[in-house]
Design an enzyme around this catalytic site. Structure first.
Site, PDB file in Angstrom:
ATOM      1  N   GLY A   1      14.288  53.348  45.708  1.00 26.37           N
ATOM      2  CA  GLY A   1      13.599  54.063  46.647  1.00 26.37           C
ATOM      3  C   GLY A   1      13.538  53.165  47.355  1.00 26.37           C
ATOM      4  N   ASP A   2      12.283  51.428  47.483  1.00 23.59           N
ATOM      5  CA  ASP A   2      12.444  50.879  47.759  1.00 23.59           C
ATOM      6  C   ASP A   2      14.083  49.786  48.888  1.00 23.59           C
ATOM      7  OD1 ASP A   2       9.665  51.362  47.177  1.00 23.59           O
ATOM      8  OD2 ASP A   2       9.956  49.833  45.494  1.00 23.59           O
TER       9      ASP A   2
HETATM   10  N1  LIG Z   1      20.172  57.045  38.943  1.00 23.91           N
HETATM   11  C1  LIG Z   1      20.548  57.383  39.717  1.00 23.91           C
HETATM   12  N2  LIG Z   1      21.824  56.339  39.673  1.00 23.91           N
HETATM   13  C2  LIG Z   1      22.508  56.448  41.253  1.00 23.91           C
HETATM   14  N3  LIG Z   1      22.326  55.924  42.065  1.00 23.91           N
HETATM   15  C3  LIG Z   1      20.397  56.109  41.950  1.00 23.91           C
HETATM   16  C4  LIG Z   1      20.128  56.431  40.614  1.00 23.91           C
HETATM   17  N4  LIG Z   1      18.269  57.031  41.002  1.00 23.91           N
HETATM   18  C5  LIG Z   1      18.143  55.990  41.974  1.00 23.91           C
HETATM   19  N5  LIG Z   1      19.995  55.713  42.922  1.00 23.91           N
HETATM   20  C6  LIG Z   1      20.041  55.536  44.332  1.00 23.91           C
HETATM   21  O1  LIG Z   1      18.129  54.923  44.930  1.00 23.91           O
HETATM   22  C7  LIG Z   1      18.272  56.001  45.852  1.00 23.91           C
HETATM   23  C8  LIG Z   1      16.119  55.834  45.783  1.00 23.91           C
HETATM   24  O2  LIG Z   1      16.179  56.493  44.209  1.00 23.91           O
HETATM   25  P1  LIG Z   1      14.625  57.631  44.092  1.00 23.91           P
HETATM   26  O3  LIG Z   1      14.793  57.565  42.579  1.00 23.91           O
HETATM   27  O4  LIG Z   1      15.209  59.014  44.635  1.00 23.91           O
HETATM   28  O5  LIG Z   1      13.802  56.367  44.807  1.00 23.91           O
HETATM   29  P2  LIG Z   1      11.829  56.429  44.661  1.00 23.91           P
HETATM   30  O6  LIG Z   1      12.773  55.564  43.459  1.00 23.91           O
HETATM   31  O7  LIG Z   1      11.452  56.398  45.358  1.00 23.91           O
HETATM   32  O8  LIG Z   1      11.850  57.821  43.514  1.00 23.91           O
HETATM   33  C9  LIG Z   1      18.561  57.172  45.753  1.00 23.91           C
HETATM   34  O9  LIG Z   1      18.712  58.043  46.969  1.00 23.91           O
HETATM   35  C10 LIG Z   1      20.219  56.901  45.129  1.00 23.91           C
HETATM   36  O10 LIG Z   1      20.906  56.187  45.622  1.00 23.91           O
HETATM   37  O1  LIG Z   2       2.852  50.514  45.771  1.00 20.89           O
HETATM   38  P1  LIG Z   2       2.611  51.437  45.045  1.00 20.89           P
HETATM   39  O2  LIG Z   2       2.821  52.867  45.985  1.00 20.89           O
HETATM   40  O3  LIG Z   2       0.973  51.359  44.168  1.00 20.89           O
HETATM   41  O4  LIG Z   2       3.519  51.648  44.264  1.00 20.89           O
HETATM   42  C1  LIG Z   2       3.904  50.188  43.187  1.00 20.89           C
HETATM   43  C2  LIG Z   2       4.868  50.479  42.111  1.00 20.89           C
HETATM   44  O5  LIG Z   2       5.648  51.382  42.924  1.00 20.89           O
HETATM   45  C3  LIG Z   2       7.518  50.039  42.693  1.00 20.89           C
HETATM   46  O6  LIG Z   2       7.527  49.689  43.690  1.00 20.89           O
HETATM   47  C4  LIG Z   2       8.460  51.190  42.211  1.00 20.89           C
HETATM   48  O7  LIG Z   2       8.509  52.378  43.136  1.00 20.89           O
HETATM   49  P2  LIG Z   2       9.817  53.214  43.364  1.00 20.89           P
HETATM   50  O8  LIG Z   2      10.603  53.501  42.011  1.00 20.89           O
HETATM   51  O9  LIG Z   2       9.390  54.455  43.614  1.00 20.89           O
HETATM   52  O10 LIG Z   2      10.329  51.771  44.214  1.00 20.89           O
HETATM   53  C5  LIG Z   2       7.171  49.156  41.948  1.00 20.89           C
HETATM   54  O11 LIG Z   2       7.437  48.013  41.430  1.00 20.89           O
HETATM   55  C6  LIG Z   2       5.737  48.664  42.199  1.00 20.89           C
HETATM   56  O12 LIG Z   2       4.625  48.021  41.391  1.00 20.89           O
END
Ligand SMILES: Nc1ncnc2c1ncn2[C@@H]1O[C@H](COP(=O)(O)OP(=O)(O)O)[C@@H](O)[C@H]1O
Ligand SMILES: O=P(O)(O)OC[C@H]1O[C@](O)(COP(=O)(O)O)[C@@H](O)[C@@H]1O
Length: 308
Positions: A249-250
């Site tokens: 997500g980041d």
């Molecule tokens: N399993 C996956 N396969 C391919 N791309 C991924 C996958 N998981 C995440 N991504 C990529 O990363 C983006 C953000 O991931 P997501 O899991 O929705 O965000 P978050 O980490 O905030 O939950 C997705 O929109 C996609 O582009």
């Molecule tokens: O700043 P927050 O919201 O407490 O989240 C921190 C944690 O989220 C993460 O950034 C991962 O977030 P995502 O998988 O949602 O991108 C970790 O690397 C980090 O330790």
């Protein structure tokens, strides 16, 4: 220039334990530590993608020093305000079929910490076009703090991407950020009910837009994303082999910020955002992308108008 804001940075510690289950003793096969917290993950990806980026936020204690030293090694510019509150540690346990995260909340900050940080931020905003604000707020902090920051930056005519969750998202959107990037879980929190289809996604997004969000990128993991701007756009990504989606997500926030800063067309910005998330998912490290892979993925991502 892009400024990234991390109010609650962390030392991200990942343990690799193939058959991890709760309630038993395990010894980690491998441990990796890196500067983390959502905003620093965004920063690392921006740096790897060649962006002109400066990281700011509030940092402190021995953990804060460790993060500053490691950002230096990564050749990342930082202008954190140093407080006396110790920076937290976040843990991710990566097993064969699961990812488990334990996130510390972060020590309380004082009002004078916040005022000193705001001064630093506004100096950086003068030199920036895009400002990202990511992650949770440390313990005890007013959930409306992001609203205040977004308003301060909007007054300077700069674009804010806000990526947070829970109450700080619901309050933060009232500041009218240019973009927010909720995932599925975050939308369920916003709606207060489970989301079982696109109608519910739209309902949650409408709530966020009514509160103030200008544009909303809903990320859907391996299913890509849906963008709600002037039009609704469906972004479809190819299936890939993944290793660690923590920080995807980041990475997608970083891709969007880079595209915006570079003045790309919206479709290209969305492709870059998704491709960065995908590249991160292929790495064992959090906040790690390979620019060549990002470029290749972009060629296989489609954007189409969606009617819902
Ligand atoms: N399993 C996956 N396969 C391919 N791309 C991924 C996958 N998981 C995440 N991504 C990529 O990363 C983006 C953000 O991931 P997501 O899991 O929705 O965000 P978050 O980490 O905030 O939950 C997705 O929109 C996609 O582009
Ligand atoms: O700043 P927050 O919201 O407490 O989240 C921190 C944690 O989220 C993460 O950034 C991962 O977030 P995502 O998988 O949602 O991108 C970790 O690397 C980090 O330790």
């Amino acid at each position: 220039m892009i400024t990234t804001v991390t109010l609650n940075p962390a030392i991200d510690t990942r343990y690799f334990i193939e058959d991890f289950k709760e309630g038993r003793l395990f010894r980690a096969e491998k441990t990796i530590k890196s500067p983390g917290g959502k905003g620093l993950n965004v920063t690392k990806v921006l740096r790897q993608m060649g962006a002109d980026v400066v990281a700011t936020g509030i940092i402190g204690g021995k953990n804060g020093e460790w993060i500053q030293e490691n950002l230096k090694k990564m050749d990342i510019k930082e202008e954190f305000y140093v407080s006396s509150a110790e920076t937290r540690v976040c843990i991710a346990v990566l097993a064969k079929h699961s990812e488990t995260e334990i996130l510390e909340s972060g020590e309380e900050l004082t009002d004078s910490d916040l005022r000193a940080f705001e001064k630093k931020l506004m100096e950086l905003v003068e030199k920036s076009d895009v400002i990202t604000m990511s992650g949770s707020l440390p313990k005890g902090m007013d959930a409306g703090y992001y609203q205040k920051l977004v308003e301060l930056v909007n007054r300077k005519g700069k674009k804010v991407i806000l990526d947070t969750s829970g109450k700080s998202l619901l309050e933060g959107v009232k500041g009218k950020p240019y973009l927010i990037k909720p995932n599925f879980d975050e939308l369920e929190y916003v709606l207060g009910e489970s989301i079982d289809g696109r109608d519910k996604i739209k309902k949650a997004v409408e709530k966020l837009k009514n509160l103030g969000a200008q544009n909303v990128l809903v990320s859907l993991g391996g299913e890509g994303a849906i963008y709600f701007g002037e039009e609704i756009l469906k972004i479809t990504i190819p299936k890939i082999k993944i290793h660690n989606t923590v920080g995807s997500g980041d990475s997608s926030v970083a891709g969007f910020a880079k595209g915006l800063d570079d003045g790309l067309e919206l479709n290209e910005i969305l492709k870059l955002s998704m491709a960065c998330g995908m590249s991160n998912a292929q790495s064992m490290e959090t906040g790690r992308v390979i620019p060549e892979d990002v470029k290749e993925f972009m060629g296989n991502i489609t954007v189409e108008v969606l009617k819902i």
